[in-house]
Each structure stands twice: as C-alpha cells, then as structure tokens.
Design a protein around this motif. Structure first.
Motif, short mmCIF file in Angstrom:
data_model
loop_
_atom_site.label_atom_id
_atom_site.label_comp_id
_atom_site.label_asym_id
_atom_site.label_seq_id
_atom_site.Cartn_x
_atom_site.Cartn_y
_atom_site.Cartn_z
N HIS A 133 -1.24 3.63 -6.04
CA HIS A 133 -2.26 2.74 -6.60
C HIS A 133 -3.64 3.39 -6.56
CE1 HIS A 133 -2.58 2.01 -2.26
NE2 HIS A 133 -3.82 1.58 -2.48
N ASN A 136 0.82 -1.22 0.00
CA ASN A 136 0.00 0.00 0.00
C ASN A 136 0.85 1.27 0.00
OD1 ASN A 136 -2.50 -1.21 -0.15
ND2 ASN A 136 -2.63 -1.51 2.07
N ASP A 159 -7.51 2.12 -5.65
CA ASP A 159 -8.20 0.97 -5.07
C ASP A 159 -9.10 0.31 -6.11
OD1 ASP A 159 -7.08 1.40 -2.54
OD2 ASP A 159 -8.72 2.73 -1.91
N HIS A 192 -3.02 6.98 -4.76
CA HIS A 192 -2.67 7.26 -3.36
C HIS A 192 -1.69 6.22 -2.87
CE1 HIS A 192 -5.94 4.34 -3.07
NE2 HIS A 192 -5.45 4.00 -1.89
N ARG A 195 -11.93 1.32 6.13
CA ARG A 195 -12.29 1.89 4.82
C ARG A 195 -13.57 1.27 4.28
NH1 ARG A 195 -8.50 0.23 0.15
NH2 ARG A 195 -10.32 -0.68 -0.85
#
Ligand SMILES: [Fe+2]
Length: 284
Positions: A107, A103, A109, A255, A271
């Motif tokens: 990338h 992460n 999502d 992000h 999330r």
C-alpha cells in the motif's frame, strides 16, 4: 554526507547524521533530493523523542493529522503496536491486530485521501527478534518494466482509491461507519509523472478500480499491470534495528510489513506523515 546504497532499484542509507542536530536548510534539501532519487532513506541510531521526530519531519512539509480510528488519532503521530496499554500482546481477532494484518498488503500511506501524502517517516522503538520487516517496492522500476503499448494505454487512466476496499478484504467489519463516512473514495492518477526521476505507478491495497471501466475490464487491466511487477528485483526489504528511522516517498514506492515469525514479541513503531501539496488529478 556519507551514504551507501541498499537495494538494486531503491534505498539509500545515510551513515553520519543526527536528525536532532540539523539546523540548516542545505542539509534538509540534500535529504529531500536523496529521497527523491532513491525513494527510501534509512538513518540508523536515531533514539529520538516524539517531539524530535515531529520537529525533524516538519522540515519537509505540513504533517497530516492522524485519521479517526487509528492509534494517535487527531495528533501528528501514528502509533503502530501489537500490544495494549497494559503491555499485553493483543489477540489475533483484535482490531489492532487486524489493522496490522492489513498493513501486510502492499500500500501507499494515505492514497485514500484526496491529497495523498508525500512521505512517511517511521521510527522503530521496539522490534521483534524475527520478522516484522518492512518491504518497499519501487513503482518507478515497475512502471519502466511495462511494455510500451501498455504504458500508452494507462498513461491517462484514473483509479478510485477507497480505504474500505483494502480493509474489507481482511474483515468486512474492520472499517467502522465513522471511518467510512470520514474517508469517501477518491480519484488518483494511475501513473504519476511529477517526479524528476521518472514516472511511477500509483497502486496498492486502497486502489479499488479503474474509473470508467467495467469491473471485469478494470480487474483485467490491473492484473496485467501487476504481472510485470517483479516483487523480488524491485524490492528493498528492511530488517529493523532499534532506533532506525526510515523515510519513504509514498508516490514512488509501495510498502508492507512482513509477519512476525515464531513467538509473537512486541513491536512498536511511531510514524509521521508529511502531507502532499497537490492532488494527483489536479482537481483541487
Ligand atoms: Fe503504511
């Protein structure tokens, strides 16, 4: 609604909102419009329960169910944490820590899904004293920075996005056979144009190669595009405070998390992910 701008290219803070007390469509439409324009919206001091988080998120569309192999699998929540169920920080070789490391790559999502997500909504529950920021990179500013001939060259290009691709760079065994089977590579447009505020690049760690090009040509084209992306000017870097809630447009920004500095302290974020309505290639 009282707002203040954050980064040069992206980011807006809403200063007078309690997301548990929104009951009218007008406010939701206003937030959607602000997100569409500024790509990242920060709302501070939202000490919300998981149910309140889900309820607020569902105002913006259907929520994705968390994929296999991720904490929260099968539910509407993704749990991002660096400690186990006993509260102990997991070891650097633990799958959870390796996924956290993945992460830290730019990338978007769910870009590995045939219909990728529209937005993510992340709530900070526990944050370390130093580091562990989230950075956002404007893909609209990045597209606008390309020379005209490169824009023309890539406008109709399609890329393959593959969940295994990005994860394998961290550790070849990080993606399980179960995840591989559940998440086959998908095609995505390289340039998205459905936002009324302009075109944006759709790249990130899941982007494996440009369809129909040799590996060398594809790598060269992606490197050429990346050479124009200013990762200082086009960024908003968010230093988290407890109970910050951030929404971002996955089709307009990439992000990444930044590493925790100094002593590793607990980080817990929750999330939700609002599903997109269409594929980027209009194949569905
Ligand atoms: Fe992410």
């Amino acid at each position: 609604m009282i707002t203040s701008k954050l980064g040069d290219a992206i980011g807006l803070e809403i200063n007078d909102l309690d997301v548990t007390k929104i009951s009218d469509k007008e406010t939701i439409n206003k937030i959607s419009d602000l997100l569409s324009e500024f790509s990242v919206v920060v709302i501070r001091n939202q000490n919300i329960t998981d149910d309140e988080h889900i309820k607020f998120s569902e105002n913006f569309g259907t929520l994705e169910l968390t994929k296999v192999g991720t904490d929260g699998s099968g539910s509407k929540l993704i749990i991002l944490r660096n400690f186990d169920e006993n509260g102990n920080i997991v070891s650097p070789t633990d799958r959870q820590r390796l996924n956290n490391l993945a992460n830290q790559e730019w990338h978007s999502d769910s870009s590995f899904k045939k219909i990728p997500s529209k937005m993510s909504i992340l709530s900070a529950k526990m944050i370390p004293s130093l580091g562990g920021n989230t950075e956002f990179l404007s893909m609209r500013a990045s597209y606008n920075a390309l020379p005209q001939e490169l824009k023309l060259k890539i406008d109709d290009k399609i890329c393959w996005h593959d969940y295994s691709h990005g994860r394998s760079k961290i550790d070849p065994n990080l993606v399980t056979p179960e995840e591989k089977q559940a998440l086959p590579p998908v095609k995505q447009k390289l340039v998205l144009s459905d936002n009324k505020h302009g075109k944006s690049l759709y790249l990130g760690a899941h982007c494996r190669n440009v369809d129909g090009m040799s590996e060398n040509d594809s790598n060269a084209l992606l490197a050429e595009i990346n050479s124009y992306i200013d990762t200082e000017k086009f960024i908003y870097s968010h230093v988290w405070e407890p109970f910050d809630l951030i929404m971002w447009d996955n089709r307009a920004v990439l992000h990444r998390a930044t590493p925790i500095k100094g002593k590793i302290e607990k980080r817990l974020m929750v999330r939700t992910t609002v599903a997109g309505q269409t594929s980027t290639t209009n194949e569905c």
